[in-house]
Design a protein around this motif. Sequence first.
Motif, mmCIF file in Angstrom:
data_model
loop_
_atom_site.group_PDB
_atom_site.id
_atom_site.type_symbol
_atom_site.label_atom_id
_atom_site.label_comp_id
_atom_site.label_asym_id
_atom_site.label_seq_id
_atom_site.Cartn_x
_atom_site.Cartn_y
_atom_site.Cartn_z
ATOM 1 N N LEU A 66 0.824 -1.204 0.000
ATOM 2 C CA LEU A 66 0.000 0.000 0.000
ATOM 3 C C LEU A 66 0.864 1.263 0.000
ATOM 4 C CD1 LEU A 66 -2.789 -1.018 2.561
ATOM 5 C CD2 LEU A 66 -3.007 -0.803 0.078
ATOM 6 N N PHE A 67 1.952 1.226 0.759
ATOM 7 C CA PHE A 67 2.873 2.368 0.811
ATOM 8 C C PHE A 67 3.504 2.613 -0.554
ATOM 9 C CE2 PHE A 67 7.229 3.967 1.442
ATOM 10 C CZ PHE A 67 6.949 5.164 2.078
ATOM 11 N N THR A 68 3.990 1.546 -1.184
ATOM 12 C CA THR A 68 4.587 1.658 -2.512
ATOM 13 C C THR A 68 3.586 2.201 -3.528
ATOM 14 O OG1 THR A 68 6.016 -0.240 -2.036
ATOM 15 C CG2 THR A 68 5.773 0.392 -4.336
ATOM 16 N N THR A 69 2.354 1.704 -3.442
ATOM 17 C CA THR A 69 1.301 2.147 -4.362
ATOM 18 C C THR A 69 1.001 3.627 -4.185
ATOM 19 O OG1 THR A 69 0.303 -0.065 -4.306
ATOM 20 C CG2 THR A 69 -1.070 1.752 -5.096
ATOM 21 N N ALA A 70 0.901 4.060 -2.935
ATOM 22 C CA ALA A 70 0.576 5.465 -2.658
ATOM 23 C C ALA A 70 1.683 6.403 -3.117
ATOM 24 C CB ALA A 70 0.320 5.652 -1.159
ATOM 25 N N ILE A 71 2.937 6.058 -2.822
ATOM 26 C CA ILE A 71 4.069 6.903 -3.220
ATOM 27 C C ILE A 71 4.173 6.997 -4.743
ATOM 28 C CG2 ILE A 71 6.584 7.025 -3.266
ATOM 29 C CD1 ILE A 71 5.445 7.953 -0.655
ATOM 30 N N THR A 72 4.007 5.872 -5.406
ATOM 31 C CA THR A 72 4.087 5.850 -6.871
ATOM 32 C C THR A 72 2.947 6.647 -7.494
ATOM 33 O OG1 THR A 72 5.079 3.643 -6.751
ATOM 34 C CG2 THR A 72 4.249 4.345 -8.893
ATOM 35 N N ALA A 73 1.768 6.535 -6.913
ATOM 36 C CA ALA A 73 0.609 7.278 -7.421
ATOM 37 C C ALA A 73 0.855 8.776 -7.366
ATOM 38 C CB ALA A 73 -0.634 6.910 -6.624
ATOM 39 N N VAL A 74 1.375 9.258 -6.249
ATOM 40 C CA VAL A 74 1.644 10.694 -6.099
ATOM 41 C C VAL A 74 2.649 11.160 -7.149
ATOM 42 C CG1 VAL A 74 2.680 12.441 -4.608
ATOM 43 C CG2 VAL A 74 1.059 10.794 -3.659
ATOM 44 N N SER A 75 3.718 10.393 -7.326
ATOM 45 C CA SER A 75 4.766 10.770 -8.284
ATOM 46 C C SER A 75 4.209 10.904 -9.695
ATOM 47 C CB SER A 75 5.893 9.735 -8.267
ATOM 48 O OG SER A 75 6.508 9.676 -7.005
ATOM 49 N N HIS A 76 3.416 9.930 -10.120
ATOM 50 C CA HIS A 76 2.927 9.934 -11.495
ATOM 51 C C HIS A 76 1.714 10.849 -11.686
ATOM 52 C CE1 HIS A 76 5.634 7.066 -13.352
ATOM 53 N NE2 HIS A 76 5.611 6.396 -12.214
#
Length: 239
Positions: free
Chosen positions: A205-215
Motif C-alpha cells: 500500500l505504501f509503494t502504491t501510494a508513493i508511486t501514485a503521487v509521483s505519477h
Amino acid sequence: MKNYVCEQSLGSIIGSSFKIYIKNFRSLFLIYFLPVFPFAVFAQHVQLEENVTAWVKIAASVSSFFVMIFTMPPITVAVSNICLGNKASLLHSYRYVFGKGFGGFLLTYLLLSMAMAIGFILLFIPGIFCIFWFMFTLQVAVLERISGRNALKRSKELGKGFYLRNLGVLFIMGIIAGVLGGLFWGVIGAFFTPDKLESGLYKLLFTTAITAVSHLLTPITLIGTVLLYYDMRVRKEAY
C-alpha cells in the motif's frame, strides 16, 4: 474553451499548466496515468523484494520505462489540442500517434537520449547545453512530425534566445511539483509508520501510494513544456 497559444509570462505558464491539468484531469488521467501506473507500481514493489532475482527487477524497470515513453506522445497531442481550444480525447490522441509517425518519434527519442547521455558523460556543461537546445525535440517530433536530427535542429532553433528563460520556467515548475509531492509523501509517511511497513500488505500500500503521487504530478511539467513550445512559436513565427 480558452486558447493558450499566445505569448505567456513565467507566472501565466505555471498557472495555465495547473489550470489545464485540473480542468482536463479525467482525460489526461486516462491517457497517461492509467497505462503507466500498474507497471510503475509493479516495478517499485519488485525493487523492495529481497527474494526477487536481479533480472526480474531489471525487466520490471525496463517495462515501466517503455510504457511511460509510449504515453508521452499521446499526452503531448492531448495537451496540444487543449492549447488550441479543442477537447482532449483519449482515442484521438492515441490514433494520431500510433496511426502514423510513431517510428519517427522513437528514432528521435533515441537520438535525444544519446545526445543527453554523451553530453553529461563528457562534462556537465555540455549536458546542460543539450537541455537548452533540445528541450522541444519531442514536441517537434510529435506535433510537427519532424524526426531524427532535424527534430533536434528544429528544437535548438525554436528555443534560441530564450534558453535560460525556458529552462528556468521548467525548473520552477519542477520545484513546485517537488514541494507538492513532498507534502503528500509527508502525509503518507505519517500514516505508514516503520512498524506497519514490516507487513507485506502495508508495504504494498505504501509503494502504491508513493508511486501514485509521483505519477499524478508528472503531467504538470509535460503540460508546461507544450505551453512553452507554443509560446516560442507565437513569439518567433507568429503562429
